[in-house]
Scaffold this active site. Structure first.
Site, PDB file in Angstrom:
ATOM      1  N   GLY A   1      -0.970  -6.743   1.182  1.00  0.00           N
ATOM      2  CA  GLY A   1      -0.024  -7.307   0.219  1.00  0.00           C
ATOM      3  C   GLY A   1      -0.718  -8.154  -0.839  1.00  0.00           C
ATOM      4  O   GLY A   1      -1.717  -8.816  -0.563  1.00  0.00           O
TER       5      GLY A   1
ATOM      6  N   THR B   1      -0.616 -12.433   4.908  1.00  0.00           N
ATOM      7  CA  THR B   1      -0.021 -11.425   4.023  1.00  0.00           C
ATOM      8  C   THR B   1       0.517 -10.282   4.872  1.00  0.00           C
ATOM      9  O   THR B   1       0.085 -10.085   6.011  1.00  0.00           O
ATOM     10  CB  THR B   1      -1.071 -10.775   3.088  1.00  0.00           C
ATOM     11  OG1 THR B   1      -2.087 -10.160   3.899  1.00  0.00           O
ATOM     12  CG2 THR B   1      -1.661 -11.749   2.123  1.00  0.00           C
ATOM     13  N   ASP B   2       1.406  -9.502   4.284  1.00  0.00           N
ATOM     14  CA  ASP B   2       1.671  -8.197   4.876  1.00  0.00           C
ATOM     15  C   ASP B   2       0.423  -7.358   4.610  1.00  0.00           C
ATOM     16  O   ASP B   2      -0.426  -7.729   3.780  1.00  0.00           O
ATOM     17  CB  ASP B   2       2.929  -7.560   4.281  1.00  0.00           C
ATOM     18  CG  ASP B   2       3.450  -6.426   5.178  1.00  0.00           C
ATOM     19  OD1 ASP B   2       2.721  -5.997   6.094  1.00  0.00           O
ATOM     20  OD2 ASP B   2       4.577  -5.961   4.949  1.00  0.00           O
ATOM     21  N   TRP B   3       0.328  -6.225   5.301  1.00  0.00           N
ATOM     22  CA  TRP B   3      -0.931  -5.459   5.289  1.00  0.00           C
ATOM     23  C   TRP B   3      -1.242  -4.918   3.888  1.00  0.00           C
ATOM     24  O   TRP B   3      -0.565  -4.046   3.400  1.00  0.00           O
ATOM     25  CB  TRP B   3      -0.860  -4.370   6.349  1.00  0.00           C
ATOM     26  CG  TRP B   3      -1.394  -4.813   7.692  1.00  0.00           C
ATOM     27  CD1 TRP B   3      -2.284  -4.133   8.462  1.00  0.00           C
ATOM     28  CD2 TRP B   3      -1.126  -6.026   8.417  1.00  0.00           C
ATOM     29  NE1 TRP B   3      -2.586  -4.852   9.607  1.00  0.00           N
ATOM     30  CE2 TRP B   3      -1.901  -6.019   9.600  1.00  0.00           C
ATOM     31  CE3 TRP B   3      -0.342  -7.155   8.177  1.00  0.00           C
ATOM     32  CZ2 TRP B   3      -1.889  -7.068  10.529  1.00  0.00           C
ATOM     33  CZ3 TRP B   3      -0.324  -8.197   9.106  1.00  0.00           C
ATOM     34  CH2 TRP B   3      -1.091  -8.133  10.251  1.00  0.00           C
TER      35      TRP B   3
END
Ligand code: BGC
Length: 834
Positions: free
Chosen positions: A326, A322-324
């Site tokens: 997300g 995931t993005d941070w």
């Protein structure tokens, strides 16, 4: 027992490196293990997964948390005002407060892995009893982002700030990009990281996206080719990449919540295509899903995106992170194929364990997520026990950055050969704040901690020019004093300082300098970054009155003395140029070329390097002309529970969770696809860029007048001018539009000549495949090449076709059928021709 040795070399003095200790690290059997336990690297991965407890699996698929290395100076500054990690309230934005941090063994593990490569964005968990070490993930994408100094270690750990992605793409030179990738990857390796969080390959849908500087182009083909070269270059060093942000993440406003509503066709042809190319041509180790939703589902929770498209359609073999912070639902993320949750929280692991126990998550799915992570881990330098030096060759890499910087600059205007400056120009007057406070790259996680940056005036002096000193003093004093008076921005250490308004220079000063110096340089600077979008206002997309009058007055005064006036654009994204481009003699689009900025710019304006960059993104006449202008950045939705998150309204914009949506009504008509199809005039078109020499195109040849499986296109390019130079040859296709709408032109191939001396020629050959002819048909989920006449147009830009020819396709071809996926939940009022 399987053992690996890691030698750690630590700096003790500024000049010397002493081998302090040889640390023998057993990657296996730290404590209570028996020989029966499977070991990663020895036992098959499936067996290792079978040997893991549910808790271990859940721990491995969630990172070990975010540990922000904030320098003491910033902590002190934050104590005195806004700008703390959580702004008002002082909560770390990445870690919801009050969450249990797990048991003491877990905490000890977290403490241990956090020590690796301070300043990295995240790390995975280690499980010593199974021989599973941590993996260090660090930003990206303009260079490795780690802490430059360490509390517990002497020396420095600076990285090279390479030019921003938009500049790199403007080089249209995949060999150069590979070289940049090699150098960047080498720093990842030598500083002990495993994966760099880049490249970023979102499309320049709208010039105001605050992170466009981290992305390549408005065109998916350029994006995919440049990204593939970058990934291949980085991964040639034995480290991994994370191509991001997958997908349709084209704005920062409400980035955590925005629902991107977009047609399947626009997704396939524009927003996914660059990712498809990079996956199929370079197999990045990992993909980072984005924050946004696509058609109602968070990308990190989208099985359509992460499994059906990414894996089933394209054959991706690595893992997805995931993005941070997300997405919201860890179970949905596991099911979707989002294998790793970053930066990771114990509550996510707990939910995964609970879901397996309650039968809401099939453990087989979790096993697969773990397997994918372990398969990549096996390739990582940390697993292999690579002995990193903490001492990459920064000098050699600076040279790569300098060369790349020059090769991606775009000469927009050069009236009467104002550039190169020529022998008679030795003393320069440099106007514009950013001539002195140069902008090397954008802000946020894409900002690199470099050892130094070369300002324009320093670069000029390095090359033997003299620069008016009193002007320099005046600017530096003004910048310092204005900065001191400005209130600090919240999150300034991530988002950068607010820009200093352009200094007003008195007419008398300009007049004096017009007498005393040989030429004027005026630098216009803009910066932006993660967390917010830019504005269609003076000082951002538009020039301020002060900037316009500076250009006007300097031009009047210097021209009256027969002296040249050069504008240098030190910007990370597109600005308006149409209203003032007629004024100066020359305009050099320098972008933000990294730590060697001043040297790179000087190389070009002095004529040491002949510019060969071309725009990979259009410069429109005004913001209103941008096809997505009326749908950017979308709307916030009426009050809902999400708005009631305590303290949410006081969080900085990039951490707020206000429900929002954006509808991509322009559909496939992004960038030149729109401007060319709808005959909208532009300031500088996609593909445009001047050189100090001229080129002639001749002998366009197609291998056949009928298309079978493939078509070969050959074209000859001759340097018809006086100095050596390189040309970017572009091949566009105009396709028959029987059933489906087609853009007027679509780029299908490009190539850059070698350095051609005056009079020299090179024949370039391009292959056109079935894929290039095809458009996406939503009704059948297939790529279809429609029968009819296709035109091949080749030349130096998307509006300057030197030679054209055509071929025929007898019957429709179904080039491929893919998954039906990501269908919008409602009608989109799409822009179309028919
Ligand atoms: C950014 C990513 C970055 C990550 C780790 C996020 O806020 O969107 O691009 O890689 O942080 O720093």
């Amino acid at each position: 027992m399987h053992k690996k040795s890691i030698t750690i070399i630590m700096k003790t003095t500024r000049t010397g490196y002493v081998l302090l200790s040889i640390l023998v690290v057993s990657l296996v059997c730290f404590s209570a293990c028996t020989k029966k336990e499977p070991q990663l690297g020895i036992s098959p991965v499936k067996k290792v997964v079978a040997g893991m407890t549910l808790e271990e699996k859940a721990m491995l698929v969630t990172g070990t948390g975010m540990f922000m290395e904030i320098p003491d100076s910033i902590i002190a500054a934050m104590a005195s005002g806004p700008g703390g990690p959580g702004g008002p309230g002082g909560v770390n934005p990445f870690q919801p407060g009050g969450e249990s941090q797990g048991d003491s063994a877990y905490q000890a593990m977290v403490e241990r892995v956090r020590k690796f490569v301070p300043g990295s964005a995240g790390r995975t968990a280690e499980i010593p009893r199974l021989g599973i070490p941590t993996m260090v993930l660090a930003d990206g994408p303009a260079g490795l982002r780690i802490s430059p100094t360490r509390k517990d270690a002497p020396g420095t750990f600076y990285c090279t700030a390479f030019p921003i992605a938009t500049l790199l793409a403007s080089s249209w030179d995949t060999e150069l990009i590979y070289k940049v990738g090699e150098a960047m990857g080498n720093e990842v390796l030598e500083y002990g990281a495993d994966i760099i969080l880049g490249p970023g390959l979102n499309i320049h849908r709208n010039p105001l996206c605050g992170r466009n500087f981290e992305y390549y182009s408005e065109d998916p083909y350029v994006t995919g080719q440049i990204a593939a070269a970058m990934v291949n270059g980085i991964q040639s060093q034995g480290v991994g990449t994370s191509v991001k942000h997958f997908a349709a993440n084209n704005q920062e406003t409400n980035r955590l919540t925005v629902n991107t509503i977009v047609s399947e066709r626009a997704l396939r042809e524009i927003y996914l295509e660059g990712f498809r190319i990079v996956i199929t041509e370079s197999q990045p180790w990992t993909v980072m899903s984005s924050y946004n939703k696509i058609n109602g589902t968070y990308t990190s929770e989208s099985h359509d995106l992460l499994t059906r498209i990414l894996r089933d359609d394209w054959g991706f073999k690595g893992y997805v992170m995931t993005d941070w912070m997300g997405g919201v639902n860890p179970v949905a993320q596991m099911k979707a194929g989002n294998d790793l949750l970053m930066p990771g929280r114990p509550s996510q692991s707990a939910e995964i364990i609970k879901a397996v126990k309650e039968g809401r998550l099939d453990e087989e799915i979790l096993n697969l997520n773990v397997e994918r992570i372990l398969n990549i881990l096996l390739q990582s330098p940390r697993f292999k026990g690579y002995v990193y030096s903490d001492k990459p060759d920064l000098k050699a890499h600076a040279e790569v950055a300098r060369q790349a910087g020059t090769d991606g600059m775009v000469l927009l205007k050069n009236q009467q050969k104002a550039l190169p400056l020529g022998e008679n120009v030795r003393t320069l007057a440099a106007f514009g704040n950013t001539s002195y406070e140069i902008i090397t790259g954008g802000t946020g996680s894409g900002d690199v901690n470099e050892a130094y940056s070369i300002s324009l005036v320093t670069g000029l002096k390095n090359a033997g020019y003299s620069v008016n000193e009193s002007m320099q003093e005046e600017y530096l004093k003004y910048i310092k004093e204005t900065m001191a008076k400005k209130p600090r921005r919240p999150f300034f250490f991530m988002m950068g300082s607010a820009p200093v308004p352009e200094m007003e220079v008195k007419l008398a000063t300009i007049r004096k300098l017009a007498n005393e110096t040989d030429a004027a340089l005026i630098t216009i600077g803009r910066n932006s970054g993660e967390g917010s979008d830019r504005k269609a206002e003076p000082g951002d997309f538009y020039l301020t009155d002060t900037e316009k009058s500076l250009i006007k007055t300097v031009t009047q005064e210097f021209r009256s003395k027969g002296k040249k006036i050069i504008v240098i654009l030190n910007i990370g994204g597109v600005i308006e140029v149409a209203s003032w481009q007629d004024v100066p003699d020359a305009i050099l689009l320098a972008w933000q070329p990294g730590q060697e900025t001043g040297n790179s710019i000087t190389d070009v304006i002095s004529g040491k390097v002949n510019p060969s960059g071309k725009l990979a993104t259009t410069f429109p006449i005004s913001y209103d002309n941008v096809p997505s202008a009326k749908n950017f950045p979308g709307i916030e939705l009426p009050d809902t529970a999400a708005r009631e998150i305590p303290g949410d309204a006081s969080r900085p914009s990039f951490m707020r969770k206000v429900p929002a949506e954006v509808v991509y009504e322009e559909d496939i008509y992004v960038g030149y696809r729109y401007y060319n199809t709808f005959n909208v005039p532009v300031a500088y078109e996609f593909g445009y860029g001047l050189s100090y020499t001229t080129f002639e195109y001749s002998r366009l040849q197609l291998s056949s007048s009928e298309f079978n499986d493939q078509m070969t296109v050959t074209v000859n390019v001759t340097n018809s001018g006086k100095v050596a130079g390189r040309e970017v040859v572009q091949v566009y296709l105009t396709s028959p539009a029987r059933k489906l709408d087609k853009p007027a032109e679509k780029l299908v191939a490009f190539g850059k000549t070698v350095m051609l001396n005056s009079g020299e020629s090179q024949a370039l050959t391009f292959i056109i495949n079935k894929n290039d002819l095809a458009s996406f048909d939503e009704a059948s989920s297939s790529w279809i090449a429609e029968a009819g006449t296709y035109e091949i147009k080749t030349g130096p830009s998307s509006r300057n076709f030197k030679l054209t020819d055509s071929f025929n396709l007898e019957n429709d071809i179904i080039v491929g059928t893919v998954s039906k996926a990501l269908t919008p939940q409602r009608e989109i009022n799409k822009l179309h021709q028919k």
